[in-house]
Design an enzyme around this catalytic site. Structure first.
Site, mmCIF file in Angstrom:
data_model
loop_
_atom_site.group_PDB
_atom_site.id
_atom_site.type_symbol
_atom_site.label_atom_id
_atom_site.label_comp_id
_atom_site.label_asym_id
_atom_site.label_seq_id
_atom_site.Cartn_x
_atom_site.Cartn_y
_atom_site.Cartn_z
ATOM 1 N N HIS A 1 -14.202 6.069 4.604
ATOM 2 C CA HIS A 1 -15.658 5.968 4.666
ATOM 3 C C HIS A 1 -16.282 5.972 3.275
ATOM 4 O O HIS A 1 -17.201 5.195 2.988
ATOM 5 C CB HIS A 1 -16.209 7.131 5.491
ATOM 6 C CG HIS A 1 -17.695 7.101 5.674
ATOM 7 N ND1 HIS A 1 -18.561 7.816 4.879
ATOM 8 C CD2 HIS A 1 -18.472 6.433 6.564
ATOM 9 C CE1 HIS A 1 -19.808 7.596 5.273
ATOM 10 N NE2 HIS A 1 -19.775 6.766 6.286
ATOM 11 N N CYS B 1 0.801 -1.230 0.000
ATOM 12 C CA CYS B 1 0.000 0.000 0.000
ATOM 13 C C CYS B 1 0.831 1.277 0.000
ATOM 14 O O CYS B 1 0.267 2.359 -0.128
ATOM 15 C CB CYS B 1 -0.929 -0.001 1.214
ATOM 16 S SG CYS B 1 -2.154 -1.328 1.189
ATOM 17 N N ASN C 1 -10.482 1.110 1.565
ATOM 18 C CA ASN C 1 -9.031 1.044 1.410
ATOM 19 C C ASN C 1 -8.734 0.772 -0.064
ATOM 20 O O ASN C 1 -8.885 -0.345 -0.543
ATOM 21 C CB ASN C 1 -8.466 -0.070 2.298
ATOM 22 C CG ASN C 1 -6.947 -0.170 2.218
ATOM 23 O OD1 ASN C 1 -6.314 0.422 1.348
ATOM 24 N ND2 ASN C 1 -6.350 -0.929 3.131
ATOM 25 N N HIS D 1 12.584 0.723 5.190
ATOM 26 C CA HIS D 1 12.270 -0.691 4.980
ATOM 27 C C HIS D 1 12.669 -1.483 6.228
ATOM 28 O O HIS D 1 13.825 -1.471 6.632
ATOM 29 C CB HIS D 1 13.026 -1.230 3.768
ATOM 30 C CG HIS D 1 12.374 -2.408 3.126
ATOM 31 N ND1 HIS D 1 12.060 -3.556 3.817
ATOM 32 C CD2 HIS D 1 11.960 -2.616 1.845
ATOM 33 C CE1 HIS D 1 11.487 -4.418 2.998
ATOM 34 N NE2 HIS D 1 11.411 -3.882 1.794
ATOM 35 N N HIS E 1 -2.320 6.989 5.012
ATOM 36 C CA HIS E 1 -2.938 5.885 4.268
ATOM 37 C C HIS E 1 -4.173 5.365 4.978
ATOM 38 O O HIS E 1 -4.128 5.012 6.167
ATOM 39 C CB HIS E 1 -1.916 4.762 4.093
ATOM 40 C CG HIS E 1 -2.520 3.482 3.618
ATOM 41 N ND1 HIS E 1 -3.287 3.393 2.479
ATOM 42 C CD2 HIS E 1 -2.470 2.225 4.141
ATOM 43 C CE1 HIS E 1 -3.692 2.152 2.318
ATOM 44 N NE2 HIS E 1 -3.209 1.417 3.301
ATOM 45 N N HIS F 1 -0.918 19.814 6.640
ATOM 46 C CA HIS F 1 -1.878 18.789 6.234
ATOM 47 C C HIS F 1 -1.220 17.409 6.262
ATOM 48 O O HIS F 1 -0.023 17.285 5.998
ATOM 49 C CB HIS F 1 -2.421 19.081 4.835
ATOM 50 C CG HIS F 1 -2.958 20.464 4.675
ATOM 51 N ND1 HIS F 1 -4.186 20.855 5.154
ATOM 52 C CD2 HIS F 1 -2.406 21.570 4.091
ATOM 53 C CE1 HIS F 1 -4.374 22.129 4.866
ATOM 54 N NE2 HIS F 1 -3.322 22.587 4.223
#
Length: 510
Positions: A393, A225, A397, A304, A364, A360
């Site tokens: 909402h 993702c 995802n 990572h 994710h 801002h």
């Protein structure tokens, strides 16, 4: 007591401005050092008479060799500087795919569909219903057309159709909004974790839009993702090498062939969370594009944690005991995401006040638990994670593309002002945490065909996940230390854009 509180607040306020002053000093140290030097040169030059200038010219005429050497040195130095300096990367525009309404999956319909499939036992159905109710997903998320069939049709052809629908839909909007021709694009980066056919997704795009033959194309798979930030980083590096060029980043995920039809609870979670979506981003290193671009790329940071076994296995595609393939989400996922188990538990990690660095946040939208945990550990206010909650909402995802739906939400609300800094942060399998920081180059307005067009001000207040979660009995939302400040529910997702009122170290949206 009031005097002590006022004194404490004054100290906090002073310390805040000291931090801001120090940050400004370090950021602009070189420029500030050049100011006195330029002032001295200007003062000395103003004292020169015409006779002094004439004598200087005569002196240079008699020392022609020195003049030539100095000129050559300046010319070579300037050439080397302009050839090797880091080129600015601009985000001209981006587009998010908006699925048609016929693909919407209401909760009741989702559960009825799962029962009629016949592949889930009663325990799994109860688990799915429970997770879906707590997931933070609304009634307007969408699933691919193949999953609306009974029985579902997770074929290769259906998976291709889903991916083409998403990628081409986003790209058509992007090309229309920017007036950039596909043949003008020199770099193409596509990321999709779980669907990597041959020919590749990047080849599908090149074939569809008849792009030029010398395009530099890349197809990233299995990156999770957070792959959109990885793609942006790759495109940025390519733009440092190839001058006066456009780069397109396409981020998507395929649901059709990655739906799980077994009864392993850890592998059932993605069925409840992941929905159809994708985004296309146009980047440029052309200086002439600065005026029309929305943002400038400031930083990309990639971390990572794959050397840690728990981190490596927390998101894993595998087969269950009866051979059904799916993606397993470990119970350690949340603790790994905030690094609680990767460091000494006795040492409390230092968390900077990120609200001083960024206006801002695009976190994710991996799930309600992900957003809750990051809001808590990064010491953010509810308004800072509003875009993430609303994206979850409305769209669910959407994997790596979710951070672009969140950015579009902020633009649709009219909150993105010139000079604002945006932090995009995403997590993915591996385990990876990747961040991108953007600087708004103007007061950014939403582009045509924004995914939030027509719905940003029409959400039902009672069904708003933000106002429902933070609304006490009296209808107001309170946050900040000891609940000192209030913010009314209708300010979050309805009516005019929120007006920011800054008091002490808290933000109030009214």
């Amino acid at each position: 007591m009031n005097g002590e509180k006022n004194s404490s607040n004054n100290r906090v306020l002073k310390l805040k401005y000291v931090k801001l002053g120090y940050h400004y000093l370090i950021t602009h140290l070189l420029k500030l050092c050049l100011v006195p030097l330029m002032a001295v040169i200007i003062v000395q030059a103003s004292r020169l008479s015409l006779n002094d200038i004439h004598q200087t010219w005569l002196h240079l005429e008699h020392n022609l060799v020195y003049v030539v050497v100095l000129s050559a040195f300046v010319l070579v130095g300037s050439t080397v500087y302009f050839m090797t300096r880091k080129r600015s990367v601009y985000l001209v525009d981006y587009a998010c795919y908006l699925p048609p309404s016929k693909l919407k999956v209401e909760h009741d319909r989702f559960m009825k569909h799962c029962k009629l499939m016949g592949c889930f036992d009663e325990t799994s159905l109860v688990f799915l219903d429970k997770i879906l109710g707590r997931s933070g997903l609304g009634e307007e998320t969408c699933a691919p057309e193949a999953m609306h069939c009974l029985p579902p049709k997770p074929s290769m052809e259906a998976a291709r159709q889903e991916t083409e629908q998403v990628m081409f839909g986003a790209l058509d909007t992007l090309f229309a909004n920017t007036n950039v021709k596909p043949k003008d694009v020199g770099i193409l980066v596509v990321n999709c974790s779980l669907f990597n056919p041959t020919p590749s997704l990047s080849s599908m795009i090149i074939n569809k839009y008849k792009m030029r033959g010398n395009i530099k194309s890349f197809n990233l798979g299995g990156m999770g993702c957070s792959a959109s930030v990885i793609s942006v980083d790759l495109a940025k590096d390519m733009l440092q090498v190839h001058r006066n060029n456009y780069a397109i980043v396409v981020s998507t995920e395929n649901i059709t062939q990655n739906w799980y039809f077994g009864n392993n609870k850890a592998m059932l979670l993605p069925n409840c969370l992941f929905r159809i979506g994708g985004a296309a981003v146009l980047l440029s290193n052309k200086s002439v594009d600065r005026r029309r671009s929305k943002y400038k790329l400031i930083h990309v940071v990639r971390t990572h944690c794959g050397a840690n076994n728990k981190a490596f296995n927390c998101v894993r595609q595998e087969q269950d005991d009866i051979g059904k393939t799916g993606v397993s989400l470990s119970k350690d996922l949340m603790t790994i995401a905030v690094a609680n188990k990767l460091i000494n538990a006795k040492i409390k990690p230092y968390t900077p006040d990120f609200k001083l660095a960024f206006e801002h946040f695009c976190i994710h939208a991996g799930g309600r638990a992900v957003i809750d945990e990051l809001e808590k550990n990064l010491h953010l206010l509810p308004v800072h994670v509003e875009a993430s909650r609303m994206t979850l909402h409305r769209f669910g995802n959407t994997s790596s593309s979710s951070i672009w739906y969140e950015l579009a939400y902020m633009e649709a609300k009219g909150r993105m002002q010139k000079g604002d800094r945006v932090w995009q942060i995403a997590f993915g399998s591996g385990f990876k945490c990747n961040s991108a920081v953007w600087l708004a180059l103007k007061n950014v307005k939403p582009s045509c065909n924004s995914p939030w067009e027509g719905c940003i001000h029409s959400k039902d207040k009672e069904n708003n996940p933000i106002t429902k979660q933070y609304r006490p009995k009296d209808g107001n939302i309170e946050y900040g230390k000891e609940g000192h400040y209030k913010c009314y529910a209708e300010s979050f997702c309805h009516g005019v854009p929120a007006k920011i009122i800054k008091q002490r170290e808290y933000y109030i949206y009214s």
